[in-house]
Design an enzyme around this catalytic site. Sequence first.
Site, mmCIF file in Angstrom:
data_model
loop_
_atom_site.group_PDB
_atom_site.id
_atom_site.type_symbol
_atom_site.label_atom_id
_atom_site.label_comp_id
_atom_site.label_asym_id
_atom_site.label_seq_id
_atom_site.Cartn_x
_atom_site.Cartn_y
_atom_site.Cartn_z
ATOM 1 N N LEU A 129 0.864 -1.175 0.000
ATOM 2 C CA LEU A 129 0.000 0.000 0.000
ATOM 3 C C LEU A 129 0.904 1.229 0.000
ATOM 4 O O LEU A 129 1.977 1.214 0.606
ATOM 5 C CB LEU A 129 -0.915 0.022 1.241
ATOM 6 C CG LEU A 129 -1.955 -1.100 1.369
ATOM 7 C CD1 LEU A 129 -2.701 -0.969 2.690
ATOM 8 C CD2 LEU A 129 -2.930 -1.098 0.200
ATOM 9 N N ASP A 130 0.451 2.293 -0.656
ATOM 10 C CA ASP A 130 1.223 3.536 -0.652
ATOM 11 C C ASP A 130 1.428 4.021 0.779
ATOM 12 O O ASP A 130 0.656 3.680 1.691
ATOM 13 C CB ASP A 130 0.496 4.622 -1.446
ATOM 14 C CG ASP A 130 0.495 4.348 -2.942
ATOM 15 O OD1 ASP A 130 1.250 3.462 -3.377
ATOM 16 O OD2 ASP A 130 -0.261 5.022 -3.662
ATOM 17 N N THR A 131 2.423 4.870 0.960
ATOM 18 C CA THR A 131 2.750 5.390 2.288
ATOM 19 C C THR A 131 1.539 6.021 2.964
ATOM 20 O O THR A 131 1.265 5.774 4.140
ATOM 21 C CB THR A 131 3.878 6.438 2.185
ATOM 22 O OG1 THR A 131 5.019 5.833 1.569
ATOM 23 C CG2 THR A 131 4.271 6.949 3.563
#
Length: 286
Positions: A129-131
Amino acid sequence: KYVVKNKENKITLKSWMQSFNLAKNKINYLIDNKCVIVNGVMINQREFELKENDEIIVDVSYYENIDYPPSRYNLEILYEDDYILVVNKPAKVIIYPENKEQAKTMANYIANYYTKTNQELTVRHAHRLDTDTTGCLIYAKDVFTHSYLSYLFENGKVKKEYYAIVYGIIEKDGKIDSPIGKNRHNNLMMVTKNGSNALTLYKPLKYFENKTLLNVEIKTGRTHQIRVHMSSVKHTLVGDMMYGSTESADRVMLHCQHIGFVHPILGYWVDFYAELPNDMRKIMGE
């Protein structure tokens, strides 16, 4: 531990291990080093024929060790069994460190959880998942489960649904079927005819202050897929300065609320959910 189910065709020990998408070198190591037990008997023959209801136990301890420095964090555990761990990823946290000096990453937090619960396990994320993105994050506890989960994610066999808050009012369900590739001028992702195929489905759930809360399902797993696709139809995600938002927010308002797949070991479909986080509720005025 695994029980052979519904065997219709001849299946050997080697082909059973291959069915998990397990690497050849791991298959060879486990068989050659007497790590496989079938119905209580050690088996080191690749062509050993398995029968329905055979109980297989594989010792995978050679591949297990805490491989990141533990860092304390109060993780929200959504689900756990002997094979997988599902956590609710917090915002502003990367999946794993780029160097040993970084400690406050999901890998460090998972290592801490394994240490605290006396589980001598390698940290294996099944997807990313993105930051900024919060929500369901899946970890595999052994090489079999990890190999098979990787196969499921890479081949579009996982149901992935997100909550996203976007600018503008979207009144109808829709889909975006546009290829995504890298913009060589700025290293961001973009819709381009030379990109990889990408399919995004969305439906509006709620409207407020010229914004829409969407349920978004991605049928593919391209980098920044939801962010790029929604920006391409002039409905940029709130807080997404990278892809066109002119209004700053604490983060990109994206949350992985549901993941579903066939459990690699148990063999039936499982679903995991993470509730809409407080910062997204706050933007909606709740």
